[in-house]
Scaffold this motif. Structure first.
Motif, PDB file in Angstrom:
ATOM      1  N   TYR A 184       3.593   2.365  -8.584  1.00 12.88           N
ATOM      2  CA  TYR A 184       2.833   1.553  -9.529  1.00 12.88           C
ATOM      3  C   TYR A 184       1.502   2.166  -9.960  1.00 12.88           C
ATOM      4  CZ  TYR A 184       0.885  -0.052  -5.061  1.00 12.88           C
ATOM      5  OH  TYR A 184       0.327  -0.105  -3.809  1.00 12.88           O
ATOM      6  N   GLY A 185       0.942   3.051  -9.129  1.00 13.65           N
ATOM      7  CA  GLY A 185      -0.184   3.865  -9.571  1.00 13.65           C
ATOM      8  C   GLY A 185      -1.551   3.216  -9.666  1.00 13.65           C
ATOM      9  N   VAL A 186      -1.639   1.899  -9.633  1.00 11.46           N
ATOM     10  CA  VAL A 186      -2.952   1.269  -9.787  1.00 11.46           C
ATOM     11  C   VAL A 186      -3.600   1.065  -8.422  1.00 11.46           C
ATOM     12  CG1 VAL A 186      -2.312   0.070 -11.899  1.00 11.46           C
ATOM     13  CG2 VAL A 186      -2.013  -1.089  -9.720  1.00 11.46           C
ATOM     14  N   ALA A 187      -4.918   1.097  -8.418  1.00 13.40           N
ATOM     15  CA  ALA A 187      -5.643   0.782  -7.200  1.00 13.40           C
ATOM     16  C   ALA A 187      -5.897  -0.717  -7.212  1.00 13.40           C
ATOM     17  CB  ALA A 187      -6.959   1.540  -7.173  1.00 13.40           C
ATOM     18  N   GLU A 192       0.812  -1.218   0.000  1.00 19.54           N
ATOM     19  CA  GLU A 192       0.000   0.000   0.000  1.00 19.54           C
ATOM     20  C   GLU A 192       0.851   1.278   0.000  1.00 19.54           C
ATOM     21  OE1 GLU A 192      -2.915  -0.317   3.047  1.00 19.54           O
ATOM     22  OE2 GLU A 192      -3.953   1.490   2.371  1.00 19.54           O
ATOM     23  N   GLU A 193       1.938   1.247   0.763  1.00 18.76           N
ATOM     24  CA  GLU A 193       2.733   2.477   0.925  1.00 18.76           C
ATOM     25  C   GLU A 193       3.624   2.771  -0.291  1.00 18.76           C
ATOM     26  OE1 GLU A 193       5.218  -0.850   2.673  1.00 18.76           O
ATOM     27  OE2 GLU A 193       3.104  -0.367   2.395  1.00 18.76           O
ATOM     28  N   LYS A 194       3.568   1.901  -1.311  1.00 17.67           N
ATOM     29  CA  LYS A 194       4.421   2.091  -2.488  1.00 17.67           C
ATOM     30  C   LYS A 194       3.620   2.488  -3.724  1.00 17.67           C
ATOM     31  CE  LYS A 194       8.094   0.017  -0.433  1.00 17.67           C
ATOM     32  NZ  LYS A 194       9.472   0.450  -0.322  1.00 17.67           N
ATOM     33  N   ALA A 195       2.388   2.944  -3.539  1.00 18.14           N
ATOM     34  CA  ALA A 195       1.521   3.248  -4.686  1.00 18.14           C
ATOM     35  C   ALA A 195       2.127   4.293  -5.621  1.00 18.14           C
ATOM     36  CB  ALA A 195       0.157   3.711  -4.196  1.00 18.14           C
ATOM     37  N   TYR A 196       2.992   5.131  -5.080  1.00 20.90           N
ATOM     38  CA  TYR A 196       3.675   6.138  -5.896  1.00 20.90           C
ATOM     39  C   TYR A 196       4.349   5.497  -7.115  1.00 20.90           C
ATOM     40  CZ  TYR A 196       7.362   9.411  -7.227  1.00 20.90           C
ATOM     41  OH  TYR A 196       8.210  10.223  -7.923  1.00 20.90           O
ATOM     42  N   LEU A 218      10.932  -3.932  -0.691  1.00 22.13           N
ATOM     43  CA  LEU A 218      10.831  -3.165  -1.937  1.00 22.13           C
ATOM     44  C   LEU A 218       9.525  -3.504  -2.647  1.00 22.13           C
ATOM     45  CD1 LEU A 218      14.409  -3.887  -3.378  1.00 22.13           C
ATOM     46  CD2 LEU A 218      13.693  -1.888  -2.051  1.00 22.13           C
ATOM     47  N   CYS A 219       9.179  -2.703  -3.647  1.00 29.26           N
ATOM     48  CA  CYS A 219       8.166  -3.150  -4.601  1.00 29.26           C
ATOM     49  C   CYS A 219       8.906  -3.501  -5.899  1.00 29.26           C
ATOM     50  CB  CYS A 219       7.088  -2.080  -4.827  1.00 29.26           C
ATOM     51  SG  CYS A 219       7.681  -0.570  -5.596  1.00 29.26           S
ATOM     52  N   LEU A 220       8.203  -4.110  -6.841  1.00 26.73           N
ATOM     53  CA  LEU A 220       8.862  -4.564  -8.073  1.00 26.73           C
ATOM     54  C   LEU A 220       9.548  -3.414  -8.808  1.00 26.73           C
ATOM     55  CD1 LEU A 220       9.473  -6.796 -10.114  1.00 26.73           C
ATOM     56  CD2 LEU A 220       7.234  -6.367 -11.148  1.00 26.73           C
TER      57      LEU A 220
END
Ligand SMILES: [Zn+2]
Length: 239
Positions: free
Chosen positions: A191-194, A185-189, A216-218
């Protein structure tokens, strides 16, 4: 003449310095990578990037069947092992979504658009359409613990799933099978998708372990190899 040459040289040096300060990420070299970063080919199929800002357009994978769903055939054995081990631990687990084709994505987008009274921004927030839906890559799975009937499932889009024991087990153990929790959730910056789903994504065991251990996120992982592979707009985050 010499003076003119020197001023051109000075201008070139200034321009180079400016480029480096404006685009520092683009100059990240291999030697800047963390020492413990896995030695993998970031251009390999497991790392195909698909998010709100990095469309895969009309790409669809070849897919193999598993439990009434589709997946990239190279992922099937890993998913099968995860499902078997989860069940051996006593968890009830189903694949609510695996591969989705373009027709399914288009039809669902149309119905979501209708529900959103034809507001495309609201529809894009509610549903990932063609190009930005990771399920068209065959690398993603939404898991759930309740079956409705043979092809429908409860809970996987319901926030309740995040409080389930199954979800906690998946978060803790998915990397052992080569999967990551795709949308922290905290990495939405990045990937941008909900995505409210219990949505997991295959990247291979080595990468999954590194991504999970380093929180990390991908997108962040890929950027450690080559920042130019990930596009992030300046104000691209969904509110
Ligand atoms: Zn999903």
């Amino acid at each position: 003449m010499k003076k003119r040459f020197l001023s051109v040289l000075l201008l070139c040096v200034m321009l180079a310095a400016l480029c480096c300060s404006v685009f520092p990420a683009a100059t990240a070299a291999a030697e800047d990578r963390p020492d413990d970063l896995p030695d993998i080919d970031i251009h390999s199929w497991e790392f195909r990037l698909c998010n709100a800002y990095n469309s895969v357009a009309f790409y669809i994978c070849e897919y193999g069947g598993i439990e009434g769903q589709g997946l990239d055939p190279r992922v099937v054995p890993y998913a099968q092992e995860l499902l078997s081990d989860a069940r051996a631990q006593g968890y009830t687990i189903y694949m609510a979504q695996g591969f989705r084709n373009l027709e399914w994505l288009e039809n669902n987008y149309k119905s979501v658009l209708r529900d959103c009274e034809y507001d495309p921004v609201a529809a894009a927030r509610a549903f990932q359409g063609i190009g930005v839906n990771e399920h068209q890559t065959g690398l993603a799975i939404d898991f759930t613990d309740q079956m409705k009937n043979r092809t429908n499932f409860y809970r996987f889009t319901d926030p309740e799933i995040f409080d389930s024991e199954l979800y906690a087990w998946l978060v803790e153990h998915c990397a052992d099978y080569g999967f990551i929790l795709r949308y922290p959730e905290e990495k939405a910056y990045y990937y941008g998708v909900a995505c409210p789903h219990a949505h997991f994504r295959f990247v291979g065991k080595e990468a999954a372990r590194y991504i999970t251990d380093h929180d990390l996120c991908l997108e962040e992982f890929i950027m450690l190899y080559d920042p130019d592979l990930v596009f992030i707009p300046e104000h691209g985050r969904f509110a």
